[in-house]
Design a protein around this motif. Sequence first.
Motif, PDB file in Angstrom:
ATOM      1  N   THR A 117      50.601   2.850 -10.268  1.00  0.00           N
ATOM      2  CA  THR A 117      49.622   3.915 -10.067  1.00  0.00           C
ATOM      3  C   THR A 117      48.390   3.428  -9.315  1.00  0.00           C
ATOM      4  O   THR A 117      47.553   4.240  -8.939  1.00  0.00           O
ATOM      5  CB  THR A 117      49.179   4.506 -11.420  1.00  0.00           C
ATOM      6  OG1 THR A 117      48.618   3.457 -12.217  1.00  0.00           O
ATOM      7  CG2 THR A 117      50.350   5.151 -12.147  1.00  0.00           C
ATOM      8  N   SER A 118      48.271   2.141  -9.066  1.00  0.00           N
ATOM      9  CA  SER A 118      47.112   1.578  -8.387  1.00  0.00           C
ATOM     10  C   SER A 118      47.522   0.957  -7.054  1.00  0.00           C
ATOM     11  O   SER A 118      48.326   0.018  -7.014  1.00  0.00           O
ATOM     12  CB  SER A 118      46.453   0.501  -9.258  1.00  0.00           C
ATOM     13  OG  SER A 118      45.485  -0.208  -8.526  1.00  0.00           O
ATOM     14  N   TYR A 129      49.178  -0.075 -15.412  1.00  0.00           N
ATOM     15  CA  TYR A 129      49.281   0.600 -14.116  1.00  0.00           C
ATOM     16  C   TYR A 129      50.731   0.780 -13.663  1.00  0.00           C
ATOM     17  O   TYR A 129      50.978   1.280 -12.576  1.00  0.00           O
ATOM     18  CB  TYR A 129      48.519  -0.185 -13.044  1.00  0.00           C
ATOM     19  CG  TYR A 129      47.038  -0.192 -13.268  1.00  0.00           C
ATOM     20  CD1 TYR A 129      46.276   0.934 -12.980  1.00  0.00           C
ATOM     21  CD2 TYR A 129      46.399  -1.316 -13.781  1.00  0.00           C
ATOM     22  CE1 TYR A 129      44.905   0.934 -13.185  1.00  0.00           C
ATOM     23  CE2 TYR A 129      45.034  -1.329 -13.993  1.00  0.00           C
ATOM     24  CZ  TYR A 129      44.289  -0.193 -13.691  1.00  0.00           C
ATOM     25  OH  TYR A 129      42.938  -0.186 -13.903  1.00  0.00           O
TER      26      TYR A 129
END
Length: 98
Positions: free
Chosen positions: A64-65, A48
């Motif tokens: 990205t999370s 991530y």
Amino acid sequence: MAKRLNNESSIGDVLKQIIQVNKLQSGMDVIDVKEAWQNLMGNGVNSYTRNVVLKGSTLYVELTSSVLREELSHGKSKIIKMINEDLGREVVKDVVLR
């Protein structure tokens, strides 16, 4: 003028002197911090992680999370401590998760 090394100097000593004389330590820190992040965080977090950048003594990590970002934000001081221990000196003083 650089200090002349004798023929019995280790490769590590020669490399340390080259880094010091040519003022390359900040560039080496950028590379070392990226490697430390990858090694310490493991595959789950790395999947991530979009980007890891060291500017000065602040580590900027692009994730990205949003759930992972929130989870990691609770352990910023532990992340800083782990990275600095891995590097053997205090390089990172703050972590910004984006």
